[in-house]
Design a protein around this motif. Structure first.
Motif, PDB file in Angstrom:
ATOM      1  N   UNK A   1      -6.766  -6.270 -16.579  1.00 51.29           N
ATOM      2  CA  UNK A   1      -7.514  -7.521 -16.419  1.00 51.29           C
ATOM      3  C   UNK A   1      -6.607  -8.741 -16.547  1.00 51.29           C
ATOM      4  N   UNK A   2      -6.931  -9.781 -15.778  1.00 50.01           N
ATOM      5  CA  UNK A   2      -6.106 -10.987 -15.670  1.00 50.01           C
ATOM      6  C   UNK A   2      -5.695 -11.559 -17.027  1.00 50.01           C
ATOM      7  N   UNK A   3      -6.614 -11.695 -17.958  1.00 50.21           N
ATOM      8  CA  UNK A   3      -6.305 -12.305 -19.247  1.00 50.21           C
ATOM      9  C   UNK A   3      -5.421 -11.452 -20.133  1.00 50.21           C
ATOM     10  N   UNK A   4      -5.338 -10.156 -19.885  1.00 54.28           N
ATOM     11  CA  UNK A   4      -4.587  -9.250 -20.741  1.00 54.28           C
ATOM     12  C   UNK A   4      -3.294  -8.778 -20.091  1.00 54.28           C
ATOM     13  N   UNK A   5      -2.900  -9.331 -18.979  1.00 62.32           N
ATOM     14  CA  UNK A   5      -1.754  -8.844 -18.222  1.00 62.32           C
ATOM     15  C   UNK A   5      -0.451  -9.106 -18.980  1.00 62.32           C
ATOM     16  N   UNK A   6       0.140  -8.043 -19.518  1.00 65.77           N
ATOM     17  CA  UNK A   6       1.407  -8.158 -20.211  1.00 65.77           C
ATOM     18  C   UNK A   6       2.524  -7.528 -19.379  1.00 65.77           C
ATOM     19  N   UNK A   7       2.209  -6.438 -18.725  1.00 61.50           N
ATOM     20  CA  UNK A   7       3.188  -5.723 -17.915  1.00 61.50           C
ATOM     21  C   UNK A   7       2.903  -5.990 -16.443  1.00 61.50           C
ATOM     22  N   UNK A   8       3.889  -5.770 -15.584  1.00 60.91           N
ATOM     23  CA  UNK A   8       3.634  -5.978 -14.152  1.00 60.91           C
ATOM     24  C   UNK A   8       2.625  -4.970 -13.614  1.00 60.91           C
ATOM     25  N   UNK A   9       1.951  -5.344 -12.542  1.00 60.86           N
ATOM     26  CA  UNK A   9       1.095  -4.414 -11.812  1.00 60.86           C
ATOM     27  C   UNK A   9       2.010  -3.547 -10.960  1.00 60.86           C
ATOM     28  N   UNK A  10       1.707  -2.267 -10.862  1.00 58.08           N
ATOM     29  CA  UNK A  10       2.584  -1.341 -10.148  1.00 58.08           C
ATOM     30  C   UNK A  10       1.798  -0.508  -9.159  1.00 58.08           C
ATOM     31  N   UNK A  11       2.412  -0.204  -8.026  1.00 55.07           N
ATOM     32  CA  UNK A  11       1.844   0.716  -7.058  1.00 55.07           C
ATOM     33  C   UNK A  11       2.971   1.371  -6.281  1.00 55.07           C
ATOM     34  N   UNK A  12       2.828   2.665  -5.994  1.00 56.22           N
ATOM     35  CA  UNK A  12       3.885   3.371  -5.278  1.00 56.22           C
ATOM     36  C   UNK A  12       3.290   4.443  -4.398  1.00 56.22           C
ATOM     37  N   UNK A  13       3.985   4.747  -3.317  1.00 57.63           N
ATOM     38  CA  UNK A  13       3.572   5.815  -2.414  1.00 57.63           C
ATOM     39  C   UNK A  13       4.816   6.529  -1.904  1.00 57.63           C
ATOM     40  N   UNK A  14       4.723   7.860  -1.813  1.00 58.90           N
ATOM     41  CA  UNK A  14       5.779   8.702  -1.260  1.00 58.90           C
ATOM     42  C   UNK A  14       5.200   9.421  -0.057  1.00 58.90           C
ATOM     43  N   UNK A  15       5.905   9.367   1.065  1.00 57.45           N
ATOM     44  CA  UNK A  15       5.444  10.029   2.286  1.00 57.45           C
ATOM     45  C   UNK A  15       6.650  10.649   2.991  1.00 57.45           C
ATOM     46  N   UNK A  16       6.366  11.475   3.971  1.00 58.43           N
ATOM     47  CA  UNK A  16       7.432  12.006   4.817  1.00 58.43           C
ATOM     48  C   UNK A  16       8.067  10.848   5.572  1.00 58.43           C
ATOM     49  N   UNK A  17       9.369  10.897   5.752  1.00 63.55           N
ATOM     50  CA  UNK A  17      10.093   9.826   6.456  1.00 63.55           C
ATOM     51  C   UNK A  17       9.939  10.025   7.956  1.00 63.55           C
ATOM     52  N   UNK A  18       8.755   9.692   8.441  1.00 72.42           N
ATOM     53  CA  UNK A  18       8.442   9.800   9.861  1.00 72.42           C
ATOM     54  C   UNK A  18       7.893   8.464  10.327  1.00 72.42           C
ATOM     55  N   UNK A  19       8.205   8.115  11.575  1.00 67.98           N
ATOM     56  CA  UNK A  19       7.773   6.815  12.097  1.00 67.98           C
ATOM     57  C   UNK A  19       6.271   6.613  11.999  1.00 67.98           C
ATOM     58  N   UNK A  20       5.486   7.661  12.237  1.00 61.83           N
ATOM     59  CA  UNK A  20       4.030   7.508  12.191  1.00 61.83           C
ATOM     60  C   UNK A  20       3.519   7.256  10.774  1.00 61.83           C
ATOM     61  N   UNK A  21       4.316   7.514   9.751  1.00 63.08           N
ATOM     62  CA  UNK A  21       3.888   7.280   8.371  1.00 63.08           C
ATOM     63  C   UNK A  21       4.073   5.823   7.941  1.00 63.08           C
ATOM     64  N   UNK A  22       4.861   5.059   8.678  1.00 62.90           N
ATOM     65  CA  UNK A  22       5.074   3.653   8.328  1.00 62.90           C
ATOM     66  C   UNK A  22       3.747   2.910   8.374  1.00 62.90           C
ATOM     67  N   UNK A  23       2.904   3.222   9.338  1.00 65.70           N
ATOM     68  CA  UNK A  23       1.574   2.603   9.434  1.00 65.70           C
ATOM     69  C   UNK A  23       0.755   2.878   8.176  1.00 65.70           C
ATOM     70  N   UNK A  24       0.825   4.109   7.679  1.00 62.67           N
ATOM     71  CA  UNK A  24       0.080   4.475   6.468  1.00 62.67           C
ATOM     72  C   UNK A  24       0.618   3.731   5.241  1.00 62.67           C
ATOM     73  N   UNK A  25       1.923   3.576   5.170  1.00 59.66           N
ATOM     74  CA  UNK A  25       2.537   2.843   4.063  1.00 59.66           C
ATOM     75  C   UNK A  25       2.105   1.381   4.101  1.00 59.66           C
ATOM     76  N   UNK A  26       2.090   0.788   5.292  1.00 55.36           N
ATOM     77  CA  UNK A  26       1.627  -0.605   5.437  1.00 55.36           C
ATOM     78  C   UNK A  26       0.168  -0.737   5.023  1.00 55.36           C
TER      79      UNK A  26
END
Length: 176
Positions: free
Chosen positions: A35-60
């Protein structure tokens, strides 16, 4: 596609890549929301996918949804998505078998890390042909123009491009 999202404490994640920051395993997506008022650490998000051109759309798509969830302004999201798309396309084309994108938001700084697992040295595959002028080669110039800071590191595990993007501070509420 084997991608899922979940909300977890940042400390509980494993680390596939040796960094100080947590990273989920292959095929997983992670988000951390406080929650906004309690934010002490950064917000984080990550995704791992196969390194294929068609996966770039999914990452975006993952990055777009995550940034919208975090409340990042539309014009800042557009810049971030251009960066994610350009770096993701490079990693998919030259980066081996896996592509990892990690986003973190701390205050008004968005950090975008794009990793690949290309073995050293990274060279174009044999038989690649020259392309007509103007067809490619602008991606990193676009990233340099949009970003406040760009760093590239190479190790035996692959390449990482880390981009810091300063976001527009949110408008104050209540007329102050």
């Amino acid at each position: 596609m084997n991608i899922h999202a979940t909300t977890v404490p940042a400390r509980s994640c494993g680390s596939r890549y040796p960094t100080r920051d947590p990273a989920p395993g292959p095929g997983a997506a992670e988000t951390v929301s406080v929650p906004e008022g309690q934010r002490a650490a950064p917000l984080l998000g990550a995704v791992f996918v196969a390194a294929e051109k068609n996966m770039v759309r999914e990452v975006r798509h993952f990055a777009s949804s995550l940034l919208a969830f975090w409340g990042v302004a539309a014009h800042d999201r557009e810049s971030a998505l251009l960066i994610v798309g350009e770096l993701g396309a490079n990693a998919a084309q030259y980066g081996g078998t896996e592509l990892a994108v990690r986003l973190s938001l701390e205050g008004v700084t968005l950090r975008i890390d794009v990793r690949d697992c290309a073995p050293l040295p990274c060279v174009r595959p044999s038989g690649s042909t020259a392309r007509p002028a103007g067809e490619c080669g602008r991606g990193l110039t676009i990233v340099d123009h949009l970003a406040d800071r760009v760093r590239t590191t190479t190790s035996g595990e692959g390449h990482m491009v880390r981009v810091d993007l300063r976001l527009t501070p949110p408008a104050r509420r209540g007329g102050m």
